[in-house]
Scaffold this active site. Structure first.
Site, PDB file in Angstrom:
ATOM      1  N   ASP A  36     -39.417  70.128  10.507  1.00  0.00           N
ATOM      2  CA  ASP A  36     -38.245  69.885   9.696  1.00  0.00           C
ATOM      3  C   ASP A  36     -38.640  69.191   8.456  1.00  0.00           C
ATOM      4  O   ASP A  36     -37.880  68.986   7.540  1.00  0.00           O
ATOM      5  CB  ASP A  36     -37.118  69.094  10.257  1.00  0.00           C
ATOM      6  CG  ASP A  36     -36.355  69.603  11.626  1.00  0.00           C
ATOM      7  OD1 ASP A  36     -36.248  69.234  12.598  1.00  0.00           O
ATOM      8  OD2 ASP A  36     -35.951  70.891  11.500  1.00  0.00           O
ATOM      9  N   HIS A  92     -40.944  62.728  17.114  1.00  0.00           N
ATOM     10  CA  HIS A  92     -40.473  63.937  18.094  1.00  0.00           C
ATOM     11  C   HIS A  92     -40.632  63.419  19.650  1.00  0.00           C
ATOM     12  O   HIS A  92     -41.566  62.743  19.939  1.00  0.00           O
ATOM     13  CB  HIS A  92     -41.557  65.133  18.081  1.00  0.00           C
ATOM     14  CG  HIS A  92     -40.815  66.260  18.639  1.00  0.00           C
ATOM     15  ND1 HIS A  92     -40.714  66.894  19.999  1.00  0.00           N
ATOM     16  CD2 HIS A  92     -40.065  67.362  18.035  1.00  0.00           C
ATOM     17  CE1 HIS A  92     -40.287  67.993  20.081  1.00  0.00           C
ATOM     18  NE2 HIS A  92     -39.687  68.350  19.031  1.00  0.00           N
TER      19      HIS A  92
HETATM   20  C1  SDX Z   1     -36.111  68.868  16.116  1.00  0.00           C
HETATM   21  O1  SDX Z   1     -36.601  68.674  21.248  1.00  0.00           O
HETATM   22  C2  SDX Z   1     -37.090  69.599  20.122  1.00  0.00           C
HETATM   23  O2  SDX Z   1     -37.931  70.206  20.820  1.00  0.00           O
HETATM   24  C3  SDX Z   1     -36.432  69.617  19.029  1.00  0.00           C
HETATM   25  C4  SDX Z   1     -37.028  70.496  18.052  1.00  0.00           C
HETATM   26  C5  SDX Z   1     -36.891  71.721  18.359  1.00  0.00           C
HETATM   27  O3  SDX Z   1     -37.322  72.921  18.001  1.00  0.00           O
HETATM   28  O4  SDX Z   1     -35.735  72.177  19.219  1.00  0.00           O
HETATM   29  O5  SDX Z   1     -38.391  70.395  17.798  1.00  0.00           O
HETATM   30  C6  SDX Z   1     -36.202  70.391  16.686  1.00  0.00           C
HETATM   31  O6  SDX Z   1     -35.025  68.597  16.592  1.00  0.00           O
HETATM   32  C7  SDX Z   1     -37.080  67.960  15.667  1.00  0.00           C
HETATM   33  C8  SDX Z   1     -36.995  66.431  15.474  1.00  0.00           C
HETATM   34  C9  SDX Z   1     -35.895  66.438  13.957  1.00  0.00           C
HETATM   35  N1  SDX Z   1     -35.509  64.914  14.166  1.00  0.00           N
HETATM   36  C10 SDX Z   1     -35.897  64.218  13.185  1.00  0.00           C
HETATM   37  O7  SDX Z   1     -36.860  64.366  12.215  1.00  0.00           O
HETATM   38  C11 SDX Z   1     -34.878  62.820  13.105  1.00  0.00           C
HETATM   39  C12 SDX Z   1     -36.013  61.829  13.070  1.00  0.00           C
HETATM   40  N2  SDX Z   1     -36.692  61.602  14.238  1.00  0.00           N
HETATM   41  C13 SDX Z   1     -36.306  60.584  15.146  1.00  0.00           C
HETATM   42  O8  SDX Z   1     -34.556  60.607  15.014  1.00  0.00           O
HETATM   43  C14 SDX Z   1     -36.868  60.656  16.460  1.00  0.00           C
HETATM   44  O9  SDX Z   1     -38.255  60.716  16.276  1.00  0.00           O
HETATM   45  C15 SDX Z   1     -36.581  61.728  17.331  1.00  0.00           C
HETATM   46  C16 SDX Z   1     -34.829  61.969  17.825  1.00  0.00           C
HETATM   47  C17 SDX Z   1     -36.972  63.263  17.058  1.00  0.00           C
HETATM   48  C18 SDX Z   1     -37.211  61.604  18.851  1.00  0.00           C
HETATM   49  O10 SDX Z   1     -36.592  60.634  19.257  1.00  0.00           O
HETATM   50  P1  SDX Z   1     -37.038  59.734  20.868  1.00  0.00           P
HETATM   51  O11 SDX Z   1     -37.979  60.622  21.473  1.00  0.00           O
HETATM   52  O12 SDX Z   1     -35.850  59.488  21.525  1.00  0.00           O
HETATM   53  O13 SDX Z   1     -37.772  58.751  20.155  1.00  0.00           O
HETATM   54  P2  SDX Z   1     -37.294  57.245  19.852  1.00  0.00           P
HETATM   55  O14 SDX Z   1     -36.075  57.637  18.975  1.00  0.00           O
HETATM   56  O15 SDX Z   1     -37.194  56.427  21.110  1.00  0.00           O
HETATM   57  O16 SDX Z   1     -38.362  56.537  19.164  1.00  0.00           O
HETATM   58  C19 SDX Z   1     -39.427  56.092  19.712  1.00  0.00           C
HETATM   59  C20 SDX Z   1     -39.997  54.872  18.765  1.00  0.00           C
HETATM   60  C21 SDX Z   1     -38.704  54.007  18.202  1.00  0.00           C
HETATM   61  O17 SDX Z   1     -39.321  52.699  18.122  1.00  0.00           O
HETATM   62  P3  SDX Z   1     -38.714  51.518  19.147  1.00  0.00           P
HETATM   63  O18 SDX Z   1     -37.559  51.457  19.702  1.00  0.00           O
HETATM   64  O19 SDX Z   1     -39.755  52.047  20.424  1.00  0.00           O
HETATM   65  O20 SDX Z   1     -39.511  50.442  18.541  1.00  0.00           O
HETATM   66  O21 SDX Z   1     -40.221  55.443  17.412  1.00  0.00           O
HETATM   67  C22 SDX Z   1     -39.484  55.021  16.255  1.00  0.00           C
HETATM   68  C23 SDX Z   1     -38.144  54.622  16.966  1.00  0.00           C
HETATM   69  O22 SDX Z   1     -37.491  53.681  16.051  1.00  0.00           O
HETATM   70  N3  SDX Z   1     -38.994  56.208  15.617  1.00  0.00           N
HETATM   71  C24 SDX Z   1     -39.298  56.258  14.198  1.00  0.00           C
HETATM   72  C25 SDX Z   1     -38.733  57.685  14.117  1.00  0.00           C
HETATM   73  N4  SDX Z   1     -38.683  58.383  14.955  1.00  0.00           N
HETATM   74  C26 SDX Z   1     -38.808  57.416  16.177  1.00  0.00           C
HETATM   75  N5  SDX Z   1     -39.204  55.389  13.400  1.00  0.00           N
HETATM   76  C27 SDX Z   1     -38.894  55.883  12.025  1.00  0.00           C
HETATM   77  N6  SDX Z   1     -38.727  57.111  11.715  1.00  0.00           N
HETATM   78  C28 SDX Z   1     -38.568  58.028  12.782  1.00  0.00           C
HETATM   79  N7  SDX Z   1     -38.379  59.163  12.178  1.00  0.00           N
END
Ligand code: SDX
Length: 439
Positions: A374, A316
């Site tokens: 989720d 998140h």
């Molecule tokens: C919702 O914003 C809100 O409040 C949203 C929400 C709401 O109520 O409105 O809470 C609802 O959207 C919840 C989130 C649902 N999405 C998912 O579950 C999809 C999977 N999660 C990721 O796509 C990600 O964690 C996000 C999009 C939720 C957050 O992305 P960020 O903050 O931009 O973080 P990032 O993508 O930069 O990740 C940071 C690191 C990365 O590694 P590095 O590039 O630093 O090496 O963490 C890794 C990412 O690769 N990472 C994950 C991961 N999420 C982040 N690795 C594996 N699995 C994951 N799920």
């Protein structure tokens, strides 16, 4: 009065200092009730000719708000100051709606009046039924929601002048009360069953379940355990500060667009798998994993930089601790599976084992990746009887309350202006046109 207004009137002694090309710029430091202070850069470009740069808004407050507060490190979520677990436990969805819209929990009279207003607007114009027949039966219900909700502005001309507080309030009541009806129609259309009209005798959550699952040839009794689960799910999803879809609604609303069009824009943004579409993607992922034995393979893929696969329902932007909503979702998941006789659902076993492994894995611990709302909602919604494609639609029903509350707050903010970000331009410098024969 807003903090920004207060500062404009009285100034502040709290300042940050930024030096650019040797010139010092003193920027006001504004303090909220909870959470990080903000550096007010409103005058930075005018004073320094320099923009700030923050493409994912990881360090940027887009607005001042009194609605929802999140502490991502402590895993805290407050709606108007009330902890989410207390509201999910004790409130009805319309009670929570009243709180988010107007800032206070309603007393008995206020609640009764509000409930009656909402109940009177659950039906949609009969001609809206024709929109559905234009879609293929296998159209994704989120595509239908974007279209039909946007079309509401073609029916309710008496509540689209956003400068009129009465029209804003009327549009808000209509939007919130009609979302479940439109969502249920999208579901019924997809399964080829007749639409079920709302019933004034049922509360918000039970009414929605009945509109989805009742059929003309049999009486439908709403299971109180499932209705309680639906109520909690709506409350958990109602608002969440300045997430992507809420920011979309605020930006659309800043141009003066009508509220129905703004909510349609929010639905479109919520549909993305990185946002509200993650509940659908999380269940699809759990079903793809299929068994506990295959979990290590997917954990490996999630950590592989060259593999775009991510654990859906994990991570998140704000929560770097357990999403407080996920805890309540997990509890609700167990209750629903028990109620429908699927307490041994193999997918739940995969989810629980995946969570256990991920929370002890160094990669996920280091990156502070925890289950978010989720992760368990997909299993729960499937057990409630919804097809996977409907999961984000349910999220949209609930989030419409937050979108409307945030939209109203923005419109009423005297500091509000059209949202118009700038950019760091790295394209071609000016050059002259070259006729095709000379290229
Ligand atoms: C919702 O914003 C809100 O409040 C949203 C929400 C709401 O109520 O409105 O809470 C609802 O959207 C919840 C989130 C649902 N999405 C998912 O579950 C999809 C999977 N999660 C990721 O796509 C990600 O964690 C996000 C999009 C939720 C957050 O992305 P960020 O903050 O931009 O973080 P990032 O993508 O930069 O990740 C940071 C690191 C990365 O590694 P590095 O590039 O630093 O090496 O963490 C890794 C990412 O690769 N990472 C994950 C991961 N999420 C982040 N690795 C594996 N699995 C994951 N799920």
């Amino acid at each position: 009065m807003s903090v920004a207004e207060d500062y404009r009137l009285k100034g502040t002694t709290d300042e940050a200092s930024l030096t650019i090309d040797g010139a010092e710029h003193r920027l006001p430091l504004l303090k909220g009730t909870l959470g990080p202070d903000v550096v007010d850069i409103t005058s930075l470009y005018q004073d320094s000719g320099t923009f700030t740069y923050d493409p994912g808004f990881t360090s940027t407050a887009s607005c001042e708000s009194k609605i929802t507060y999140i502490d991502g490190d402590k895993g805290i979520l407050l709606y108007r100051g009330y902890p989410i677990d207390q509201l999910a436990e004790h409130c009805t969805f319309l009670e929570t709606t009243y709180l988010l819209l107007y800032g206070e929990l309603p007393n008995a009279d206020q609640y009764e009046t509000f409930k009656q207003r909402m109940t009177r607007h659950t039906m949609v114009h009969e001609q809206m039924n024709r929109f559905f027949t234009g879609f293929r039966r296998d159209a994704h219900p989120m595509a239908i929601m974007v279209g039909v909700v946007g079309a509401l502005s073609a029916f309710y001309h008496d509540s689209i002048d956003i400068r009129d507080p009465k029209q804003r309030d009327m549009a808000s009541v209509r939007m919130i009360s009609k979302m479940p009806t439109i969502a249920a129609m999208a579901y019924k259309y997809s399964v080829g069953q007749p639409f079920v009209y709302p019933s004034n005798d049922l509360d918000y959550s039970a009414n929605f379940l009945r509109m989805c699952f009742a059929v003309p040839c049999a009486e439908y009794q709403v299971d109180p355990v499932l209705a309680r689960a639906m109520r909690r799910i709506f409350i958990l999803h109602a608002d969440h500060e300045q997430n992507a879809s809420t920011s979309t609604v605020r930006l659309a609303g800043s141009s003066g667009a009508n509220p129905f069009a703004c909510i349609s824009a929010g639905i479109a943004c919520l549909w993305g798998p990185a946002h509200g579409g993650a509940n659908e993607a999380a269940l699809t992922m759990l079903e793809e994993i299929g068994s506990v034995e295959r979990i290590p393979e997917f954990i490996r893929r999630a950590k592989d930089k060259n593999d775009p696969f991510r654990l859906m329902g994990f991570g998140h932007r704000v929560y770097k601790n357990y999403d407080p909503r996920a805890k309540i979702m997990q509890k609700t998941c167990h209750e629903v599976l028990e109620a429908v006789g699927h307490k041994d659902d193999p997918i739940l076993k995969v989810a629980l084992e995946l969570e256990r492994i991920a929370l002890s894995d160094e990669y996920f611990v280091r990156k502070k990746l925890y289950p978010n709302i989720d992760f368990y909602s997909g299993i729960t919604l499937k057990a409630l009887g919804f097809p996977t494609e409907m999961f984000t639609v349910l999220f949209a029903i609930a989030r419409t309350v937050g979108w409307i509350a945030q939209w109203m707050e923005m419109i009423e903010d005297p500091m509000q202006r059209i949202g118009r970000p700038r950019q760091l331009y790295t394209g071609a410098a000016e050059r002259q046109y070259l006729p095709m024969e000379d290229r």
